[in-house]
Write an enzyme that holds these catalytic residues in place. Structure first.
Site, PDB file in Angstrom:
ATOM      1  N   TYR A  66       0.839  -1.193   0.000  1.00 31.76           N
ATOM      2  CA  TYR A  66       0.000   0.000   0.000  1.00 31.76           C
ATOM      3  C   TYR A  66       0.880   1.252   0.000  1.00 31.76           C
ATOM      4  O   TYR A  66       1.507   1.562   1.009  1.00 31.76           O
ATOM      5  CB  TYR A  66      -0.908   0.006   1.243  1.00 31.76           C
ATOM      6  N   LYS A  95      -0.924  -7.937  -2.922  1.00 28.10           N
ATOM      7  CA  LYS A  95      -2.302  -7.453  -2.739  1.00 28.10           C
ATOM      8  C   LYS A  95      -2.252  -5.953  -2.923  1.00 28.10           C
ATOM      9  O   LYS A  95      -1.598  -5.246  -2.145  1.00 28.10           O
ATOM     10  CB  LYS A  95      -2.733  -7.828  -1.321  1.00 28.10           C
TER      11      LYS A  95
HETATM   12  P1  FBP Z   1     -10.880  -4.691   2.986  1.00 31.15           P
HETATM   13  O1  FBP Z   1     -11.378  -5.466   1.805  1.00 31.15           O
HETATM   14  O2  FBP Z   1     -11.895  -4.660   4.096  1.00 31.15           O
HETATM   15  O3  FBP Z   1     -10.400  -3.317   2.592  1.00 31.15           O
HETATM   16  O4  FBP Z   1      -9.638  -5.490   3.552  1.00 31.15           O
HETATM   17  C1  FBP Z   1      -8.416  -5.477   2.887  1.00 31.15           C
HETATM   18  C2  FBP Z   1      -7.344  -4.949   3.822  1.00 31.15           C
HETATM   19  O5  FBP Z   1      -6.084  -5.007   3.195  1.00 31.15           O
HETATM   20  C3  FBP Z   1      -7.267  -5.681   5.141  1.00 31.15           C
HETATM   21  O6  FBP Z   1      -6.480  -6.839   5.070  1.00 31.15           O
HETATM   22  C4  FBP Z   1      -6.725  -4.622   6.038  1.00 31.15           C
HETATM   23  O7  FBP Z   1      -7.118  -4.743   7.355  1.00 31.15           O
HETATM   24  C5  FBP Z   1      -7.302  -3.378   5.480  1.00 31.15           C
HETATM   25  O8  FBP Z   1      -7.598  -3.603   4.122  1.00 31.15           O
HETATM   26  C6  FBP Z   1      -6.382  -2.204   5.636  1.00 31.15           C
HETATM   27  O9  FBP Z   1      -7.068  -1.068   5.269  1.00 31.15           O
HETATM   28  P2  FBP Z   1      -6.391   0.363   5.159  1.00 31.15           P
HETATM   29  O10 FBP Z   1      -6.478   0.739   3.717  1.00 31.15           O
HETATM   30  O11 FBP Z   1      -7.242   1.244   6.017  1.00 31.15           O
HETATM   31  O12 FBP Z   1      -4.988   0.270   5.658  1.00 31.15           O
END
Ligand code: FBP
Length: 253
Positions: free
Chosen positions: A136, A167
């Site tokens: 991310y 992911k």
């Molecule tokens: P979601 O489909 O609910 O977004 O989950 C995916 C995820 O990567 C989770 O594994 C993690 O807890 C969350 O999103 C993290 O979200 P953020 O973008 O707030 O860090």
């Protein structure tokens, strides 16, 4: 790498939001990890994603376990950093088939996460487990975390680091996501869900777009277990991911 991730397509149910966001994402029903554990098997997901604490108390062995080995709360502000909080050995003993690790690409602390993931990937492969990187882009240096170039950079980083799967967030259109998938090479791409979409149709269209761009599947949470009918959503996702049907076909019960 573990065989379950080698399948051509897959859908993973993410349930580590209790640490990442707190119980604010939950209602009376989905606050119970046992509810989500059961949903993973009745909804025929290919894996459930838990942190260690939930896995130790609720994992029932019916679907493959992906154990998140780092994490953070959202209470700390500033440049994001999520350190390792569970060993790969412990993940293996709990029964995990893969470990998951989040890297905030672009954060002032990305070097710490890159180094930790490097070590974790080697340990996981040594134990015949897959290593999945949540990548991310986040922090002051990142203007738009879903801009095509930054998403493609995240995808490529997964390949460079030796992740079996990465992911990443959807860019919003098939063509730009194709470039991200191509950039990931032999590393499989799973689409990340995000907050509940304005409608289930919107979400299914995003999933269809990611699959059309070449994604191997999805790893999502809120759009499934926050749905008024999580099993119906799981069935619709399966029609897209496994049966490769259209959104229109998928929404027909
Ligand atoms: P979601 O489909 O609910 O977004 O989950 C995916 C995820 O990567 C989770 O594994 C993690 O807890 C969350 O999103 C993290 O979200 P953020 O973008 O707030 O860090």
């Amino acid at each position: 790498m573990d065989a379950f991730l080698l399948k051509s397509r897959g859908m993973l149910l993410a349930y580590d939001q209790g640490l990442e966001h707190g119980p604010t994402d939950f209602d009376e029903r989905n606050v119970d990890p046992a509810f989500v554990m059961k949903l993973a098997s009745t909804g025929r997901f290919n894996g459930i994603i838990f942190q260690k604490g939930l896995a130790e108390k609720y994992y029932d062995g019916r679907v493959p376990l992906i154990l998140k080995v780092n994490g953070k709360t959202n209470l700390v502000k500033g440049e994001p950093l999520a350190r390792q909080i569970c060993s790969v050995e412990r993940a293996a003993r709990i029964g995990a088939r893969a470990v998951g690790y989040t890297i905030y690409l672009g954060s002032a602390h990305e070097n710490i996460m890159l180094e930790e993931f490097g070590r974790i990937q080697e340990q996981a492969h040594g134990l015949k487990m897959a290593a999945i990187a949540w990548i991310y882009p986040r922090g002051e240096a990142v203007e738009n975390d879903t801009a095509p170039e930054i998403v493609a950079y995240a995808a490529r980083t997964g390949l460079e680091l030796g992740a079996d799967a990465v992911k990443i967030k959807y860019t919003g259109d098939v063509d730009s996501f194709k470039w991200a998938v191509k950039s990931a090479g032999k590393t499989k791409v799973f689409m990340s869900g995000g907050p509940k979409a304005p409608s289930e149709l919107d979400f299914l269209k995003q999933v269809r777009g990611a699959l059309d761009a070449g994604a191997a599947g999805l790893a999502v949470g809120r759009n499934v277990w926050q749905s008024s009918d999580p099993l119906r959503m799981a069935r619709a996702l399966r029609k897209l991911v496994v049966e490769n049907l259209s959104v229109e076909e998928a929404i027909q019960a």
